[in-house]
Design a protein around this motif. Structure first.
Motif, PDB file in Angstrom:
ATOM      1  N   LEU A 225       0.845  -1.113   0.066  1.00 28.16           N
ATOM      2  CA  LEU A 225      -0.139   0.063  -0.043  1.00 28.16           C
ATOM      3  C   LEU A 225       0.918   1.353  -0.083  1.00 28.16           C
ATOM      4  N   VAL A 226       0.852   2.164  -1.165  1.00 35.11           N
ATOM      5  CA  VAL A 226       1.584   3.187  -1.289  1.00 35.11           C
ATOM      6  C   VAL A 226       1.257   4.309  -0.472  1.00 35.11           C
ATOM      7  N   GLU A 227       2.293   4.713   0.373  1.00 40.71           N
ATOM      8  CA  GLU A 227       2.176   5.895   1.481  1.00 40.71           C
ATOM      9  C   GLU A 227       2.723   7.214   1.061  1.00 40.71           C
TER      10      GLU A 227
ATOM     11  N   VAL B 279      -0.436   7.806  -4.016  1.00 38.57           N
ATOM     12  CA  VAL B 279      -0.530   7.716  -2.678  1.00 38.57           C
ATOM     13  C   VAL B 279      -2.085   6.913  -2.556  1.00 38.57           C
ATOM     14  N   GLY B 280      -2.042   5.856  -1.646  1.00 34.54           N
ATOM     15  CA  GLY B 280      -3.142   5.047  -1.710  1.00 34.54           C
ATOM     16  C   GLY B 280      -3.383   3.936  -2.654  1.00 34.54           C
ATOM     17  N   ASP B 281      -2.464   3.936  -3.811  1.00 29.00           N
ATOM     18  CA  ASP B 281      -2.697   2.695  -4.592  1.00 29.00           C
ATOM     19  C   ASP B 281      -2.099   1.414  -4.065  1.00 29.00           C
ATOM     20  N   LEU B 282      -2.627   0.234  -4.200  1.00 31.73           N
ATOM     21  CA  LEU B 282      -2.039  -0.877  -3.740  1.00 31.73           C
ATOM     22  C   LEU B 282      -1.619  -1.572  -5.144  1.00 31.73           C
ATOM     23  N   VAL B 283      -0.085  -1.716  -4.933  1.00 33.14           N
ATOM     24  CA  VAL B 283       0.633  -2.605  -5.843  1.00 33.14           C
ATOM     25  C   VAL B 283       1.226  -3.688  -5.595  1.00 33.14           C
TER      26      VAL B 283
END
Length: 585
Positions: free
Chosen positions: A483-485, A522-526
């Motif tokens: 999860l990108v912060e 930010v907020g993307d799940l990769v």
């Protein structure tokens, strides 16, 4: 009537993520009563320090924060009676700054666990704080700050054991905690009724439940809610950060009697929030950009026992994971002795739940654990981990341990070391024992010499660092979901499923040159393939976007509710707003 002059407040948060939730309750109450929230304490009229009272080091940090805020006052300003406005202090929601030309803050107020635990004693020994307010002062926090600025600070409370304020029976306690004159429980955000009922996992409306609040209803209520600072029946929540990882309270307090822990005496007995309250707040948080919910409490495995349903958490978790926009739900503060097989299965096999166990082992020697008034031992804990990995082989597991507890022998330390060598944990916090006043352990015989405690702590810490680094290296070549912060310089920063933010290490994702199609936000799940490890931290190569921030809400009819989760409107009590389910359907 002339308009009330603008008042500015900075919130400084210390301690755990439970305190973060409490600060956001205070922020909502203050904002609803016209206070401007500022990030820099040098710009505030009042600095509100949400203190931690857990262990000696945390208490020292809290005192330092209060002193730092006091130091921002202008020359000759000794308190609310003389000086002008200014601001800031260290910590979440506010940062330390220099006093401005306006003179710095005119009021410094302590709230939170340390304030609740010591009350008048803290006020007497720390004159730099203009007021020391306990939890029961939160519903009128705005009025209290106004009084402090006017030079008439409210008297500090005499601390009481908050376990005595509600019935012993858990079921009776649940009802009593919602009565009009019950003790205030910070962070138990109560919402207006209306909106749709969130479905159970099979898609049918949940039986024995009242509607959860729709985001559109929340936006409507925001304009007509009773001012939170004037004693509203419920309260809202105002986010103080933009992080996609957000704590959400399941319950407060604890019924266990661990010999080393003072928390139940000032946080009180265990009280669960009703499931529909938790679900409604989860929906609102998703609308505010939350992507991962971290379910916090003093003891999450006790959730529901005061609602008449020991399996309440097992039923609630799949419903939380189904909230649109939420990609990960993480449950922390699990008590091994209460972790039932059925709950373990739900935690590790439900889609959308983090592949993660936060297990409070504290030690592995049965003899030490009995003196701690805890249960289990190395054999039991290894069996629990074996059963967990049979359900999910690559799960992340973390724990904390205490060394130097009264009566601990070299043999006990050997048992702990052997356990850690076989447990294959991803992260371990190692703490040296220290006395906490009012606890059973403080009066026990067999205290270990402080130098020996430090020697044992250093030895176990060195071992843990080697073991957890080895565990991280074995993840090289695997694919993790991150999860990108933060995104900067061609890199994405965040946490994989087995890592709790700010606790268990992190993951740095190398993005393709020029960025992937559609970019990464930010907020993307990769998805990313692990290529290296540095201690417990991972370095990984981007392989694809699994879920984009905002995409999950597009079809959910999300209405912009603003940044404040509103309180129950005037005339609607907590019982009417959410109903009283006999369990969780």
């Amino acid at each position: 009537m002339s308009p009330r002059p603008a008042r500015r407040v900075a919130l400084v948060t210390l301690g755990c993520s439970r305190n973060e939730v409490d600060s956001e309750e205070l922020a909502a109450r203050l904002a609803a009563d016209g206070w401007d929230l500022v990030d820099d304490a040098a710009d505030a009229d009042a600095v509100l320090v949400n203190t931690c009272g857990f262990v000696e080091a945390a208490k020292k940090d809290s005192i330092d924060a209060l002193l730092a805020a006091d130091a921002l006052r202008g020359p000759g300003d000794n308190g609310p009676g003389d000086g002008e406005s200014g601001d800031d202090g260290p910590g979440g929601g506010a940062t330390t700054g220099q006093a401005t030309a306006s003179g710095g803050p005119r009021a410094v107020v302590a709230v939170g666990c340390m304030a609740e635990r010591y009350g008048r004693e803290l006020a007497d020994t720390l004159p730099e704080a203009d007021a020391v307010l306990g939890f029961d002062a939160y519903p009128r926090i705005s009025a209290h700050l106004d009084a402090v600025l006017a030079g008439s600070a409210p008297a500090s409370h005499t601390p009481r054991d908050r376990r005595t304020l509600l019935p012993i029976s858990p079921v009776e306690r649940g009802d009593a905690s919602r009565a009009a004159h019950s003790p205030h429980i910070p962070g138990h955000i109560q919402l207006p009724g209306g909106g749709r009922v969130l479905p159970s996992p099979d898609g049918r409306p949940a039986a024995n439940s009242r509607p959860a609040t729709d985001l559109a209803d929340l936006a409507d209520v925001a304009g007509r809610a009773e001012p939170a600072g004037e004693g509203a029946a419920g309260t809202g929540r105002r986010r103080l950060t933009s992080s996609p990882v957000v704590p959400l309270k399941l319950s407060s307090g604890c019924d266990r009697r661990c010999a080393f822990c003072a928390i139940p005496s000032f946080r009180g007995s265990h009280v669960s929030r009703r499931p529909e309250e938790v679900l409604a707040e989860a929906e609102w948080l998703a609308g505010q950009g939350a992507r991962e919910l971290v379910l916090v409490s003093e003891n999450s495995t006790s959730y529901g026992k005061d609602l008449g349903d020991l399996r309440a958490l097992e039923k609630l978790l799949p419903r939380l994971a189904a909230v649109p926009g939420i990609v990960r739900v993480r449950t922390v503060y699990l008590q091994p002795a209460e972790l039932r097989p059925s709950l373990l299965e739900v935690l590790l096999t439900t889609p959308g739940l983090a592949p993660y166990l936060d297990l409070s082992f504290q030690h592995a020697s049965p003899a030490v654990l009995r003196r701690m008034r805890r249960f289990g031992g190395s054999t039991d804990f290894l069996d629990l981990l074996r059963r967990a990995r049979a359900l999910l082989p690559d799960l992340g597991a973390r724990s904390n341990v205490i060394v130097g507890f009264p009566g601990e022998t070299d043999e006990d330390v050997d048992i702990l070391v052997n356990f850690l060598e076989h447990a294959d944990l991803d992260a371990v916090g190692v703490f040296g024992y220290s006395d906490e006043e009012g606890t059973e352990a403080a009066g026990m015989a067999g205290h270990v010499d402080p130098e020996e405690i430090e020697s044992r702590r250093a030895e176990v810490t060195d071992l843990v660092e080697q073991l957890t680094a080895g565990r991280a290296e074995r993840r090289i070549g695997t694919t993790v979901e991150v999860l990108v912060e933060e995104v900067a310089g061609g890199l994405g920063y965040g946490c994989a499923g087995h890592q709790q933010a700010d606790a268990d290490g992190s993951c740095t994702v190398r993005l393709p040159a020029g960025g992937p199609p559609g970019g990464v936000s930010v907020g993307d799940l990769v998805a990313a393939r692990v290529v290296a490890a540095e201690g417990v931290d991972l370095i990984a190569e981007f392989t694809g976007v699994l879920d984009r921030a905002g995409a999950g809400l597009a079809s959910a009819g999300s209405a912009g509710a603003g940044s404040v989760l509103p309180p129950i409107p005037d005339g609607v009590g907590p019982m009417d707003a959410v109903g009283h389910p006999s369990g969780v359907a």
